[in-house]
Scaffold this motif. Structure first.
Motif: not given
Length: 339
Positions: A54-56, A58-76
């Motif tokens: 999706q970032i690529e 956007a950089v190249t001007g193509r259509q994007t879609h929401p994407a799920e990103l998971r990250r550990r924050v404060d042990e969760r």
């Protein structure tokens, strides 16, 4: 996009240039990834393939879609929805929306539906089998008919209790439902619960001892809801206590309770049953949580009683606590603000 503007946005924002280098991050993004990310390739912090796509795009001007990103924050682990949009100066603006609570709510809803379906399916399956038997082999057997009809009545009562508890819990969880605030006598409510359950206690040879009610104990609250609290607690104590044992209900005044930060009324229901392992205590007020599913079903539990107690006590600005040791019984304590 100005630094002041992205700092004012209350979600993580990352700006990436044409060379895929991070130009800037706002405060929320820095709290996730650190303050020294500027100048680095964005893939040093975001590596999920679909997010990268999706970032690529956007950089190249193509259509994007929401994407799920998971990250550990404060042990969760937290779940973000990543969106990428073209940046007017060339590159992409990446926004992260925290959707952890929405995912948790959906998971709880799915678990709830699955649990209700399972709890209803068990008595329905039993009823179906009994009806088939009565329609066939036992059709002309008077003794079998009486026995099977009693079993059908028991399964029907189980479903009735489950539906009633579900409706009670739904009302308690509805923020628009107002809890009455009448002046009531807590000892009168507890005595009524004791009286209504006297036959159940007698059937198991259990004595119900009421202490601390030599005079009225006034407070403000909803008498119907508080009656349900003590009906549930005393009924559980009778069911899970030892035969020919004792259930004690002790009422006392506290001049100052640190949890309520003021005067309180304490009502503790104690049984002399098998007790509960420490690993189970924190989860006992969850809907459908049971320490021993087989035993709970045998004695007619719905798995919702303590969840109802917790919600009612909270609506009365009180606290509900459970203490137990295996082999030494259990104590369920309700703390309510005193007048």
């Amino acid at each position: 996009m100005s630094t002041d503007l992205i700092e004012a946005v209350p979600v993580p924002i990352i700006i990436v240039n044409r060379e895929r280098r991070i130009v800037s991050l706002n405060g929320f993004a820095r709290s996730l990834y650190g303050a020294d990310m500027a100048g680095r390739h964005y893939m040093t912090i975001i590596r999920e393939p679909f997010c990268v796509q999706q970032i690529e795009a956007a950089v190249t001007g193509r259509q994007t879609h929401p994407a799920e990103l998971r990250r550990r924050v404060d042990e969760r682990e937290r779940i973000f929805s990543l969106t990428a949009a073209p940046w007017s100066e060339g590159g992409a603006i990446v926004t992260l929306i925290d959707e952890t609570e929405a995912h948790d709510a959906e998971r709880m809803r799915s678990d709830f539906v699955a649990n209700v379906s399972h709890e209803l399916k068990t008595p329905l399956t039993a009823l179906r089998g009994l009806i088939e038997t009565l329609s066939g082999a036992a059709q002309n057997d008077a003794e079998a008919r009486v026995r099977f009809l009693a079993m059908m009545a028991e399964e029907t009562e189980r479903m009735h209790r489950l539906v009633s508890d579900l409706l009670s819990l739904n009302r308690l969880e509805d923020a628009d439902v107002v809890t009455r605030n009448d002046r009531i006598d807590l000892c009168e409510i507890i005595a009524a619960a004791r009286q209504s359950l006297s036959d159940s206690a007698a059937a198991r040879g259990i004595s119900i001892v009421l202490e601390g009610c030599h005079e009225p104990v006034p407070l403000h609250g909803d008498s119907d809801q508080l009656r349900q609290v003590f009906n549930n607690l005393v009924e559980n104590a009778i069911k899970y206590g030892e035969e020919n044992g004792t259930v004690t209900i002790a009422v006392s005044h506290e001049k100052y309770d640190p949890l309520l930060r003021g005067p309180a009324i304490r009502a503790a229901v104690t049984d002399d049953g098998r007790g509960i392992g420490q690993e189970h205590l924190a989860r006992l007020t969850e809907r459908f949580y049971r320490v021993d599913r087989h035993r709970s079903r045998q004695i007619g539990g719905t798995g919702l009683g303590l969840a109802i107690v917790k919600h009612i006590v909270r609506r009365h600005r009180g606290w509900f606590r459970i203490a137990s040791q295996v082999g030494k019984g259990s104590t369920f304590t309700v703390l309510l603000p005193a007048d």
